[in-house]
Design a protein around this motif. Structure first.
Motif, short mmCIF file in Angstrom:
data_model
loop_
_atom_site.label_atom_id
_atom_site.label_comp_id
_atom_site.label_asym_id
_atom_site.label_seq_id
_atom_site.Cartn_x
_atom_site.Cartn_y
_atom_site.Cartn_z
N ASN B 173 -12.23 4.03 -5.53
CA ASN B 173 -12.94 3.10 -6.42
C ASN B 173 -12.82 1.67 -5.96
O ASN B 173 -12.31 0.82 -6.68
N PRO B 174 -13.29 1.40 -4.73
CA PRO B 174 -13.27 -0.01 -4.29
C PRO B 174 -14.20 -0.85 -5.16
O PRO B 174 -15.15 -0.33 -5.73
N PHE B 175 -13.87 -2.13 -5.27
CA PHE B 175 -14.78 -3.03 -5.98
C PHE B 175 -16.01 -3.27 -5.11
O PHE B 175 -15.92 -3.20 -3.89
N PRO B 176 -17.14 -3.58 -5.74
CA PRO B 176 -18.33 -3.91 -4.93
C PRO B 176 -18.20 -5.30 -4.32
O PRO B 176 -19.00 -6.19 -4.57
N LYS B 177 -17.14 -5.48 -3.57
CA LYS B 177 -16.87 -6.76 -2.92
C LYS B 177 -16.58 -6.47 -1.46
O LYS B 177 -16.56 -5.30 -1.05
N TYR B 185 -7.58 -8.85 -3.83
CA TYR B 185 -7.74 -9.06 -5.28
C TYR B 185 -6.41 -9.07 -6.03
O TYR B 185 -6.14 -9.97 -6.83
N ARG B 236 -5.34 -1.87 -1.04
CA ARG B 236 -5.40 -2.74 -2.21
C ARG B 236 -4.15 -2.56 -3.07
O ARG B 236 -3.61 -3.52 -3.62
#
Lengths: 329, 328
Positions: B173-177, B185, B236
């Protein structure tokens, strides 16, 4: 029926007759259940659905065609830049010039103000309900009420605006009172659509942020809002395009029918919206023109409708562009 | 699967998942005090397994009875314990999802939590960093001690806990970044003001991803393959340097090649971190873990101990049935 012929040959040649039909007939002949009749019924159903679609499209095309036909030649640059007039000669090309300018500016300012109010209030309420409020009877009660408010006729919101903003708060028949009334009108729809956008953000994204030690506020700010923003924006813009065509609430809060100046004041040489001044709006102006006895004013009204629809179309295009831009990410 | 005849020199290692199907060898002589077989790569250089021999002397945690008694927590010395649960229970509404759990999780080892679906293994994992707080209906009872402090005490902020106990989830579930922002983060929100670039690189190297993404740190984390995304999520999680990393079936959404990479990575992570991993894949648990906790239906921790022992010689009949595939 080459398939069954092959089956027949296979069983003749190889002698493997077990489980293979050798009669060369249709292997599906014994399948019952009136398949053909059901398929026909299905085609009839598709036909009805298609006809229903046509009704909508035809009506829309006819409406736009009629308006465009009526307005042909009447939408000129002068029409966009001059105030209205009671004399039809002024609208003719080469006349002194008359048009929709104060109402156009009034409507745009009205919608801009409404947009600011609804974004803050609507998104705030939606975030509270979706991200913070615990599941409870109170929350269900509030949500049911919001859904019901979305169905309340706009004239009722007009009366509310008149009682609260114009009289009680004392804003008078002003741009601000009009914008706040429209805000109340579309707020339920904005809240519901923003809630849906927030709900569509997968929990896995929230968990990812919580997992690295984010606070509730950081999760909302960094993860949930950015992901939900396109949905919130499209929902809000579509609600605003409903608001820009509203007439009834504006009648109640006293939008002027014949304003000759835009609701703009010069402050130090910079034009700023005159929040507390009276204002005109396009739907009111169109209504006013349509009431006038001279038949030619129908063309002027049609021209006004074309301008209104153009603004509306631009807003919807913006909504679609925003959605496409963020969805392909 | 045909049963193999066990031979004296055949190592019963985690690399042999089928070992579980062999006849039980209750007290195999070779296992007793022999050095570990040399071909087990990670164990050859393992200084962290100081108290190893307990594996070979199964402590009868339930007094030899095949009962459902919660296993004793005595197996892990208190000094090596990072997380200890004391009569930890979880209720979802009226449903008890976790029977009282008493267990000590050892430092810098991989503890696998296995069990059939709905046995409460994920529920237990989510207690460890109070992720269950997010579920309105969940009520947690008992104590969960992190370095001696009950994390369910009123004065513990779950946000602070999660900064010590990181988590990797089932689906990547990576961030859309960008890749860089994904890794940075955690550090950013924790107010890190040192050399961010160095920490991001360190975390990506730690997650065995640096070589693949070092030239595209600005591209979206979502552009990576599933396996790379999961390693990005691991990067992360380790970037803020937590003590414990929780993993909730981290490889279940990955293909075999990506799974192998993540498993290798977990092995390396255990040199620096305490890893607790939920898995429904028993071979995986056998391959990668030092300790195994077996939950069975009803939210009961039925057996806990050294992975080798659990897989070769479980005390509990139901655990044996589960491990040998008779149910679950």
């Amino acid at each position: 029926m080459t398939g069954s012929e092959r089956d027949g040959r296979g069983s003749d040649g190889g002698g493997e007759d077990e489980g293979v039909r050798a009669d060369g007939g249709d292997p599906f002949a014994s399948v019952g259940g009136n398949i053909e009749r059901k398929q026909r019924l299905g085609r009839v159903f598709v036909g009805i659905c298609f006809a229903s679609t046509l009704v909508g499209i035809v009506a829309l095309v006819a409406l736009i065609g009629d308006v465009l036909y009526e307005a042909w030649g009447w939408v000129t640059l002068d029409f966009l830049t001059y105030p209205p007039s009671r004399f039809i000669e002024n609208y003719y090309p080469g006349g002194r010039g008359a048009g929709i300018y104060p109402a156009l500016v009034g409507s745009i300012l009205l919608i801009a103000l409404t947009a600011v109010f609804t974004m803050f209030i609507g998104v705030g309420a939606a975030i509270y309900l979706e991200e913070y409020a615990a599941e409870s009877r109170l929350k269900s009660f509030i949500e049911a009420n919001i859904a019901n408010l979305a169905g309340v006729p706009s004239i009722v919101y007009g009366l509310l605006g008149l009682a609260v903003f114009v009289r009680a708060v004392g804003f008078g028949e002003s741009l601000l009172a009009g914008a706040l009334t429209l805000t109340l009108l579309i707020l339920p729809i904005v809240i519901v659509s923003a809630q849906e956008a927030l709900r569509a953000v997968p929990d896995s994204q929230r968990e990812a942020a919580y997992g690295v030690g984010a606070t509730d506020w950081e999760v909302v700010r960094d993860v949930v809002l950015p992901a939900a923003l396109p949905g919130i924006m499209t929902g809000t813009i579509l609600s605003l395009s409903r608001a820009i065509g509203e007439t009834a609430p504006l009648i109640m809060v006293g939008a002027a029918t014949s304003m000759f100046v835009a609701p703009v004041r010069e402050v130090g040489g910079v034009p700023v919206p005159d929040l507390f001044g009276s204002f005109a709006a396009m739907p009111m102006q169109i209504f006013d023109w349509a009431r006038l006895p001279e038949a030619e004013f129908q063309h002027v009204a049609a021209a006004g409708i074309v301008v209104l629809l153009t603004v509306l179309l631009l807003m919807n295009v913006t909504a679609i562009l925003i959605r496409n831009k963020y969805e392909t990410r | 699967m045909p049963e193999k005849q066990p031979t004296a020199d055949e190592p019963h290692t985690a690399n042999e998942p089928h070992a579980a199907n062999e006849p039980r060898r209750a007290h195999e002589p070779h296992a007793a005090n022999e050095p570990r077989p040399a071909h087990e790569p990670r164990r050859a250089h393992e200084p962290r397994r100081a108290h190893e021999p307990t594996a070979t002397e199964p402590i009868r945690t339930d007094g030899g009875r095949v009962t459902e008694a919660t296993p004793s927590i005595q197996e892990i010395p208190e000094a090596d314990t990072v997380i200890e649960s004391k009569d930890l229970t979880v209720h979802y509404g009226d449903v008890q999802a976790l029977q009282p759990v008493n267990v000590r999780l050892p430092e810098r080892e991989v503890t696998a939590i296995i069990g059939p679906s709905g046995c409460g293994k994920s529920t237990f994992l989510r207690c460890l960093n109070r992720m269950n707080d997010m579920v309105d209906a969940a009520r947690v009872g008992g104590e969960l001690r992190f370095r001696g402090k009950n994390v369910y005490d009123g004065d513990v902020d779950p946000v602070a806990l999660r900064r010590r106990v990181g988590m990797v989830f089932q689906k990547p579930n990576p961030f859309p970044k960008s890749i860089y922002d994904n890794v940075a983060y955690g550090l950013k929100i924790q107010g890190f003001d040192g050399d961010m670039d160095a920490r991001v690189e360190e975390a990506l190297r730690g997650a065995a991803l640096w070589n693949e993404v070092s030239d595209q740190l600005d591209s979206s984390g979502l552009a990576l393959s599933g396996g790379q995304q999961q390693r990005l999520c691991i990067a992360r999680a380790i970037a803020p340097d937590p003590e414990v990393i929780l993993m909730d079936e981290p490889a279940s959404a990955l293909d075999p090649v990506a799974t192998a990479k993540v498993e290798d990575l977990i092995d390396e992570l255990a040199e620096q971190y305490t890893v607790v991993i939920v898995t429904h894949n028993m071979q995986q648990a056998a391959r990668i873990s030092d300790k195994t906790a077996v939950f069975l239906t009803g939210g009961k921790l039925v057996e806990f101990g050294d992975t080798d022992r659990i897989f070769e010689n479980p005390e509990n009949q139901r655990v044996e049935d589960y491990i040998t595939g008779k149910f679950g």
